[in-house]
Design a protein around this motif. Structure first.
Motif, PDB file in Angstrom:
ATOM      1  N   UNK A   1      -3.265  -4.701  -0.706  1.00  0.00           N
ATOM      2  CA  UNK A   1      -2.212  -3.728  -0.869  1.00  0.00           C
ATOM      3  C   UNK A   1      -2.375  -2.369  -0.156  1.00  0.00           C
ATOM      4  N   UNK A   2      -3.780  -2.224   0.014  1.00  0.00           N
ATOM      5  CA  UNK A   2      -4.185  -0.864   0.930  1.00  0.00           C
ATOM      6  C   UNK A   2      -3.474  -1.065   2.334  1.00  0.00           C
ATOM      7  N   UNK A   3      -3.565  -2.052   3.089  1.00  0.00           N
ATOM      8  CA  UNK A   3      -2.972  -1.973   4.227  1.00  0.00           C
ATOM      9  C   UNK A   3      -1.789  -2.126   4.299  1.00  0.00           C
ATOM     10  N   UNK A   4      -0.993  -2.773   3.455  1.00  0.00           N
ATOM     11  CA  UNK A   4       0.613  -2.883   3.299  1.00  0.00           C
ATOM     12  C   UNK A   4       1.153  -1.306   2.916  1.00  0.00           C
TER      13      UNK A   4
ATOM     14  N   UNK B   1       0.998   0.442  -2.946  1.00  0.00           N
ATOM     15  CA  UNK B   1      -0.410  -0.265  -3.353  1.00  0.00           C
ATOM     16  C   UNK B   1      -0.551  -0.580  -4.757  1.00  0.00           C
ATOM     17  N   UNK B   2      -0.089   0.503  -5.475  1.00  0.00           N
ATOM     18  CA  UNK B   2      -0.274   0.139  -6.974  1.00  0.00           C
ATOM     19  C   UNK B   2       0.530  -1.114  -7.455  1.00  0.00           C
ATOM     20  N   UNK B   3       1.825  -1.293  -6.925  1.00  0.00           N
ATOM     21  CA  UNK B   3       2.803  -2.304  -7.217  1.00  0.00           C
ATOM     22  C   UNK B   3       2.299  -3.465  -6.855  1.00  0.00           C
ATOM     23  N   UNK B   4       1.451  -3.628  -5.516  1.00  0.00           N
ATOM     24  CA  UNK B   4       0.866  -4.840  -5.182  1.00  0.00           C
ATOM     25  C   UNK B   4      -0.460  -5.338  -6.222  1.00  0.00           C
TER      26      UNK B   4
ATOM     27  N   UNK C   1       1.003  -6.559  -9.383  1.00  0.00           N
ATOM     28  CA  UNK C   1       1.531  -7.939  -9.333  1.00  0.00           C
ATOM     29  C   UNK C   1       0.547  -8.943  -9.275  1.00  0.00           C
ATOM     30  N   UNK C   2      -0.455  -8.566  -8.510  1.00  0.00           N
ATOM     31  CA  UNK C   2      -1.715  -9.578  -8.281  1.00  0.00           C
ATOM     32  C   UNK C   2      -2.445  -9.689  -9.577  1.00  0.00           C
ATOM     33  N   UNK C   3      -2.458  -8.643 -10.301  1.00  0.00           N
ATOM     34  CA  UNK C   3      -3.524  -8.811 -11.655  1.00  0.00           C
ATOM     35  C   UNK C   3      -2.561  -9.676 -12.626  1.00  0.00           C
TER      36      UNK C   3
ATOM     37  N   UNK D   1      -3.177   3.034 -12.713  1.00  0.00           N
ATOM     38  CA  UNK D   1      -2.984   1.743 -12.561  1.00  0.00           C
ATOM     39  C   UNK D   1      -4.217   0.976 -12.897  1.00  0.00           C
ATOM     40  N   UNK D   2      -5.320   1.542 -12.934  1.00  0.00           N
ATOM     41  CA  UNK D   2      -6.354   1.042 -13.392  1.00  0.00           C
ATOM     42  C   UNK D   2      -6.731   0.833 -14.833  1.00  0.00           C
ATOM     43  N   UNK D   3      -5.481   1.143 -15.441  1.00  0.00           N
ATOM     44  CA  UNK D   3      -5.488   1.063 -16.986  1.00  0.00           C
ATOM     45  C   UNK D   3      -4.915  -0.284 -17.229  1.00  0.00           C
ATOM     46  N   UNK D   4      -3.787  -0.666 -16.593  1.00  0.00           N
ATOM     47  CA  UNK D   4      -3.113  -1.984 -17.007  1.00  0.00           C
ATOM     48  C   UNK D   4      -4.017  -2.967 -15.996  1.00  0.00           C
TER      49      UNK D   4
END
Length: 511
Positions: A181-184, A156-159, A162-164, A25-28
């Motif tokens: 996203x961590x808490x969700x 978490x990664x999806x959130x 989406x935020x990015x 996820x850090x790549x995108x």
């Protein structure tokens, strides 16, 4: 043992998937928000990383060991651990929320305050999530932990993505939603864990009750907390970086300090990939060691140490040699590839430290490791102060590598004779060093070979990385087999190891 290692690899594979997601996820993210946006997200990440190290490995390992060792008082211990998790979550969330402005200022950027504050919700949920996972692992049920880990990371990664996408031009708001996203994800993981059949032990006899909240708290502070911190050694070093690297670059008048720190942060996720297999093996071995006789304990320790080191060394050295291509493929350019390569090499020494501490933990011999960890953390902080002004982020990477070596050496001398001898038995460490040296040379020769056909670009890096990894795996397997690096049992617990022995035969495989 076959059943144990089958369960081990369930958790190993899920942890590998989780870490791959955590790296991918850090790549995108970096591609969408750039080095500055990546810096803003990564500055606060260690606060999440330290907490998740407890939730994913440290605290579940402690809980599983406590419950596996004391079957008589298991129900009572479960209740006290769950109560303690709720209290710890509330206290942690309140402290982080109140201290958010001071933490952000300490990182050199007061605008990070909302990013820190939003993580308080994750701190509220993580201890409960960790205890539930530990209860399942004590019963050697790895599937609930595995499914909840992967599901939590996917949410978490999806959130984050989406935020990015939606907030790419508003870096601090993007970072706040990304860390929310961590808490969700944690809430989703708890729902999944409660959906399984939680192991319930018989109530203990009144005269046998002896473990209360205070007893478990003292034991966690003396055992579980150390285990948790060792599980997150890399994140501990990254936390020091968050409070020192950016400010040191600014003080030394480096231009574009935020972007430089963002480039430096690329290495952390890559190093995690090299560590994950060793950590996953260590996560599930505590209950088995606690219930085994002396002969079986010695066998399990040697198997764990050897397999973990072969995997960690091969990944770390291979990635370091291939760093320009990996950097270009994932992050658009090859900036500071040498700095990232030096950082990734630290993964081998950190993996060794985690495994050794875990094996010592199983036999309650880990108390002296507090000092080793403290000295390594202090060394990292001092080395950052000394090396960053003249060397920039290459100095920060070198500080991470040197601090990791210091930690590994201190733990080597702290460990018992059987663990020290396991490194040198039948020249294991010498053979491993030769394998990874030839691996490094091979990858560099292939890199030179590729340059005859095309300049390094993102498209060419895709082919280079793919082909080189396949060839490198084949090389390591052949060398390990011919030089008898592993025993037959160690080969059989590797993914595909049984098939390799069937194809090549066991004659040369036994060390």
């Amino acid at each position: 043992m076959s059943l144990f290692f089958a369960e081990t690899w369930v958790l190993t594979i899920s942890s590998l998937i989780t870490k791959i997601l955590s790296a991918l996820y850090r790549i995108p993210l970096q591609n969408l928000v750039g080095n500055r946006g990546f810096f803003i997200y990564q500055q606060v990440y260690p606060l999440y990383g330290l907490c998740t190290a407890i939730a994913l490995s440290g605290l579940p390992m402690f809980v599983s060991q406590v419950l596996a060792e004391d079957k008589v008082n298991q129900a009572q211990n479960q209740r006290h651990l769950l109560q303690g998790a709720l209290v710890l979550g509330i206290l942690g969330a309140l402290l982080l929320k109140l201290a958010a402005p001071q933490i952000a200022s300490g990182m050199g950027d007061p605008s990070l305050t909302p990013l820190v504050a939003v993580l308080s919700w994750f701190y509220l949920l993580a201890p409960l999530e960790a205890v539930l996972r530990g209860i399942y692992q004590s019963d050697l049920q790895m599937l609930p932990t595995a499914i909840s880990q992967v599901s939590e990371q996917i949410i978490r990664v999806l959130i984050i993505i989406i935020a990015a996408i939606c907030l790419s031009s508003r870096d601090y708001l993007m970072g706040t939603w990304a860390h929310a996203g961590a808490a969700i994800g944690a809430a989703g993981a708890i729902i999944i864990l409660l959906g399984f059949h939680l192991p319930i032990s018989a109530k203990p006899q009144p005269q046998l009750r002896k473990a209360g909240n205070s007893h478990l708290l003292r034991r966690f502070l003396s055992e579980g907390l150390l285990l948790s911190l060792f599980s997150g050694v890399l994140v501990l070093f990254q936390a020091i970086d968050s409070f020192t690297v950016f400010k040191a670059l600014q003080a030394a008048f480096y231009q574009h300090a935020q972007e430089l720190k963002g480039i430096y942060d690329r290495a952390q996720s890559l190093a995690q990939l090299a560590i994950v297999l060793a950590v996953s093996l260590a996560t599930t071995i505590l209950p088995q060691l606690s219930q085994s006789d002396q002969d079986k304990q010695a066998e399990l320790k040697n198997i764990t140490l050897h397999v973990a080191l072969v995997l960690a060394a091969s990944c770390a050295v291979g990635m370091a040699a291939l760093m320009p291509q990996i950097n270009t493929l994932f992050f658009k350019d090859a900036q500071q590839s040498w700095s990232l390569a030096v950082y990734v090499l630290a993964a081998f020494f950190i993996a060794y430290a985690i495994v050794i501490n875990t094996l010592m933990q199983a036999q309650h011999q880990q108390q002296q490791n507090w000092l080793a960890l403290l000295l390594a953390v202090i060394s990292k902080w001092l080395l950052n102060r000394v090396l960053i002004p003249p060397l920039g982020i290459f100095g920060a990477s070198s500080a991470t590598l040197l601090a990791s070596i210091i930690l590994a050496v201190l733990l080597y001398f702290n460990s018992d004779q059987s663990l020290r001898q396991g490194l040198f038995k039948k020249h294991f460490l010498l053979k491993l060093s030769l394998v990874v040296l030839l691996l490094f040379i091979f990858v560099k020769i292939m890199s030179i070979f590729w340059r005859f056909f095309a300049p390094l670009s993102r498209l060419s890096a895709l082919w280079e990385v793919s082909v080189t990894i396949i060839c490198s795996v084949i090389l390591v397997v052949i060398l390990s087999y011919r030089w008898q690096l592993l025993t037959g049992q160690e080969w059989k617990i590797l993914p595909g190891g049984q098939r390799i022995l069937q194809k090549l035969g066991e004659k040369h495989a036994l060390r």
